[in-house]
Design an enzyme around this catalytic site. Sequence first.
Site, PDB file in Angstrom:
ATOM      1  CE  LYS A  48      -2.240   1.027   3.677  1.00 44.26           C
ATOM      2  NZ  LYS A  48      -3.062   1.165   4.865  1.00 44.26           N
ATOM      3  CE  LYS A  49       0.202   3.309   5.349  1.00 46.06           C
ATOM      4  NZ  LYS A  49       0.247   3.265   6.810  1.00 46.06           N
TER       5      LYS A  49
HETATM    6  N1  C2G Z   1      -5.777   7.568  13.903  1.00 47.00           N
HETATM    7  C1  C2G Z   1      -6.415   8.594  14.604  1.00 47.00           C
HETATM    8  N2  C2G Z   1      -5.732   9.754  14.890  1.00 47.00           N
HETATM    9  C2  C2G Z   1      -4.453   9.913  14.470  1.00 47.00           C
HETATM   10  C3  C2G Z   1      -3.793   8.874  13.782  1.00 47.00           C
HETATM   11  C4  C2G Z   1      -4.500   7.698  13.501  1.00 47.00           C
HETATM   12  O1  C2G Z   1      -7.596   8.489  14.975  1.00 47.00           O
HETATM   13  N3  C2G Z   1      -3.837  11.068  14.737  1.00 47.00           N
HETATM   14  C5  C2G Z   1      -6.549   6.350  13.601  1.00 47.00           C
HETATM   15  C6  C2G Z   1      -6.717   6.110  12.105  1.00 47.00           C
HETATM   16  O2  C2G Z   1      -7.775   6.894  11.593  1.00 47.00           O
HETATM   17  C7  C2G Z   1      -6.994   4.616  12.050  1.00 47.00           C
HETATM   18  C8  C2G Z   1      -6.208   4.089  13.270  1.00 47.00           C
HETATM   19  O3  C2G Z   1      -5.874   5.224  14.078  1.00 47.00           O
HETATM   20  O4  C2G Z   1      -8.384   4.356  12.222  1.00 47.00           O
HETATM   21  C9  C2G Z   1      -4.934   3.404  12.833  1.00 47.00           C
HETATM   22  O5  C2G Z   1      -4.186   4.327  12.051  1.00 47.00           O
HETATM   23  P1  C2G Z   1      -3.091   3.775  11.023  1.00 47.00           P
HETATM   24  O6  C2G Z   1      -2.169   2.894  11.724  1.00 47.00           O
HETATM   25  O7  C2G Z   1      -2.562   4.949  10.276  1.00 47.00           O
HETATM   26  O8  C2G Z   1      -4.004   2.857  10.106  1.00 47.00           O
HETATM   27  P2  C2G Z   1      -4.050   2.779   8.563  1.00 47.00           P
HETATM   28  O9  C2G Z   1      -2.672   2.520   8.044  1.00 47.00           O
HETATM   29  O10 C2G Z   1      -4.829   3.949   8.045  1.00 47.00           O
HETATM   30  O11 C2G Z   1      -4.950   1.464   8.357  1.00 47.00           O
HETATM   31  O12 C2G Z   1      -7.674  -1.415   6.833  1.00 47.00           O
HETATM   32  C10 C2G Z   1      -6.975  -0.252   7.112  1.00 47.00           C
HETATM   33  C11 C2G Z   1      -5.541  -0.571   7.235  1.00 47.00           C
HETATM   34  O13 C2G Z   1      -5.367  -1.465   8.288  1.00 47.00           O
HETATM   35  C12 C2G Z   1      -4.626   0.610   7.353  1.00 47.00           C
END
Ligand code: C2G
Length: 137
Positions: A48-49
Site C-alpha cells: 500500500k505505502k
Molecule cells: N488515527 C487517529 N488519529 C491519528 C492517527 C490515527 O484516529 N492522529 C486512527 C486512524 O484513523 C486509524 C487508526 O488510528 O483508524 C490506525 O491508524 P493507522 O495505523 O494509520 O491505520 P491505517 O494505516 O490507516 O490502516 O484497513 C486499514 C488498514 O489497516 C490501514
Amino acid sequence: MTPPKKIVLTFGTFDVFHIGHVNILERARELGDMLIVGVSSDELNFAKKGRYPVYRQEHRIRIINSLHCVNHVFVEESLELKGDYIKQYKADVLVMGDDWKGKFDHFSNLCEVVYFPRTDDISTSDIIQTIQNNKEL
Ligand code: C2G
C-alpha cells in the site's frame, strides 16, 4: 439468558504507537463489549505505502494485544477482506478514523459503520519526520 455481546471491529497499522491510536481504540471499545483489532501485515503495508512499517508486525500485534481495551488481535492480510473479517468475527460495529470516511459505507448491510475524528496534530509519519530531522541536527 445472558444478552449477546456487542462486538466492535477496527483495523490499522498502528506503527510507532501513539496517543491517536490509544484514543481511537478506547473510543471504539466504548461502543461495545468486545474490541477486535485487525493489524495490517507488513506485506500489506509494503503493497500500500511502498515501505515497511518501522515496527515489525509481531511487535505491533503484541503492543495492541497488551492494551486493556483490546480483547482480540488478528493480522489483516488484505484490504479486500474486510467484509469477510466482519462476518468471521460477527462484528456489530466497524470503527475507522475519519481519514477513511465514506470508504466503508458499503459494509452497512453487514454491521454499523462508525468513523471517529482523528486526533489532531499527531501521526506516525510526523513522528518519523521529527526523528529524522533531529538526527540531522
Ligand atoms: N488515527 C487517529 N488519529 C491519528 C492517527 C490515527 O484516529 N492522529 C486512527 C486512524 O484513523 C486509524 C487508526 O488510528 O483508524 C490506525 O491508524 P493507522 O495505523 O494509520 O491505520 P491505517 O494505516 O490507516 O490502516 O484497513 C486499514 C488498514 O489497516 C490501514
